[in-house]
Design a protein around this motif. Structure first.
Motif, PDB file in Angstrom:
ATOM      1  N   THR A 152       6.278   7.723   0.128  1.00  0.00           N
ATOM      2  CA  THR A 152       6.800   7.081   1.335  1.00  0.00           C
ATOM      3  C   THR A 152       8.252   6.696   1.141  1.00  0.00           C
ATOM      4  OG1 THR A 152       4.622   6.210   1.847  1.00  0.00           O
ATOM      5  CG2 THR A 152       6.471   5.177   2.938  1.00  0.00           C
ATOM      6  N   THR A 211       0.805  -1.217   0.000  1.00  0.00           N
ATOM      7  CA  THR A 211       0.000   0.000   0.000  1.00  0.00           C
ATOM      8  C   THR A 211       0.838   1.267   0.000  1.00  0.00           C
ATOM      9  OG1 THR A 211      -0.105  -0.032   2.412  1.00  0.00           O
ATOM     10  CG2 THR A 211      -1.910  -1.100   1.222  1.00  0.00           C
ATOM     11  N   TYR A 212       2.134   1.143  -0.121  1.00  0.00           N
ATOM     12  CA  TYR A 212       2.980   2.330  -0.065  1.00  0.00           C
ATOM     13  C   TYR A 212       3.119   2.951  -1.448  1.00  0.00           C
ATOM     14  CZ  TYR A 212       4.229   0.284   4.365  1.00  0.00           C
ATOM     15  OH  TYR A 212       4.178  -0.248   5.609  1.00  0.00           O
ATOM     16  N   THR A 213       3.226   4.273  -1.465  1.00  0.00           N
ATOM     17  CA  THR A 213       3.434   4.982  -2.721  1.00  0.00           C
ATOM     18  C   THR A 213       4.868   5.480  -2.795  1.00  0.00           C
ATOM     19  OG1 THR A 213       2.765   7.092  -1.766  1.00  0.00           O
ATOM     20  CG2 THR A 213       1.025   5.754  -2.761  1.00  0.00           C
ATOM     21  N   ASP A 267      -0.641   6.993   6.918  1.00  0.00           N
ATOM     22  CA  ASP A 267      -1.743   7.643   6.203  1.00  0.00           C
ATOM     23  C   ASP A 267      -2.135   6.837   4.966  1.00  0.00           C
ATOM     24  OD1 ASP A 267      -3.575   9.816   5.666  1.00  0.00           O
ATOM     25  OD2 ASP A 267      -2.203  10.384   4.043  1.00  0.00           O
ATOM     26  N   GLU A 268      -1.153   6.334   4.256  1.00  0.00           N
ATOM     27  CA  GLU A 268      -1.450   5.541   3.055  1.00  0.00           C
ATOM     28  C   GLU A 268      -2.129   4.225   3.413  1.00  0.00           C
ATOM     29  OE1 GLU A 268       2.291   5.296   1.127  1.00  0.00           O
ATOM     30  OE2 GLU A 268       2.293   7.418   0.625  1.00  0.00           O
ATOM     31  N   GLN A 269      -1.718   3.606   4.501  1.00  0.00           N
ATOM     32  CA  GLN A 269      -2.373   2.369   4.930  1.00  0.00           C
ATOM     33  C   GLN A 269      -3.804   2.626   5.373  1.00  0.00           C
ATOM     34  OE1 GLN A 269       0.225   0.692   7.871  1.00  0.00           O
ATOM     35  NE2 GLN A 269       1.326  -0.510   6.352  1.00  0.00           N
ATOM     36  N   ARG A 283      -5.753   5.064   4.316  1.00  0.00           N
ATOM     37  CA  ARG A 283      -6.522   5.349   3.103  1.00  0.00           C
ATOM     38  C   ARG A 283      -6.857   4.055   2.366  1.00  0.00           C
ATOM     39  NH1 ARG A 283      -3.359   8.891  -0.769  1.00  0.00           N
ATOM     40  NH2 ARG A 283      -2.267   8.618   1.095  1.00  0.00           N
ATOM     41  N   HIS A 284      -5.905   3.156   2.287  1.00  0.00           N
ATOM     42  CA  HIS A 284      -6.141   1.867   1.626  1.00  0.00           C
ATOM     43  C   HIS A 284      -7.218   1.069   2.373  1.00  0.00           C
ATOM     44  CE1 HIS A 284      -5.315  -1.692  -0.733  1.00  0.00           C
ATOM     45  NE2 HIS A 284      -5.207  -2.384   0.386  1.00  0.00           N
TER      46      HIS A 284
END
Length: 98
Positions: free
Chosen positions: A9, A4-6, A67-69, A71-72
């Motif tokens: 990150t 889930t990382y962009t 935050d990305e986790q 959101r996922h």
């Protein structure tokens, strides 16, 4: 858990690694450059300042990843609710009450 990382990150963590290595190098130079127990003040300030920047970059990278986790997880929850339909959540709530 799925990946889930962009890229953002990874950029934060790579920046933290680079500043951490530079900070460690400055600390080594500072310790070897000391003559008569008097380390150069500017080098000391720079080394410790860069250590602080590294800590902030690591913190920001962790917060970006969290935050990305989150959101996922929200997207997954919304997708699952859309697949089950609106009545499925009502039935699940009634089942929990009985």
């Amino acid at each position: 858990m799925a990946h889930t990382y962009t890229r953002a990150t990874y950029v934060w963590f790579v920046a933290a690694v680079i500043t951490g290595v530079a900070s460690g190098f400055l600390h080594l130079v500072r310790s070897h450059a000391a003559k008569d127990d008097a380390a150069p003040v500017a080098l000391t300030i720079l080394a410790f300042g860069l250590t602080g920047v590294t800590a902030l970059l690591i913190f920001r990278g962790i917060m970006a990843a969290a935050d990305e986790q989150d959101r996922h997880a929200r997207e997954q929850l919304a997708r699952n609710r859309a697949l089950r339909g609106p009545d499925a959540s009502d039935r699940a709530g009634q089942r929990d009450r009985h």
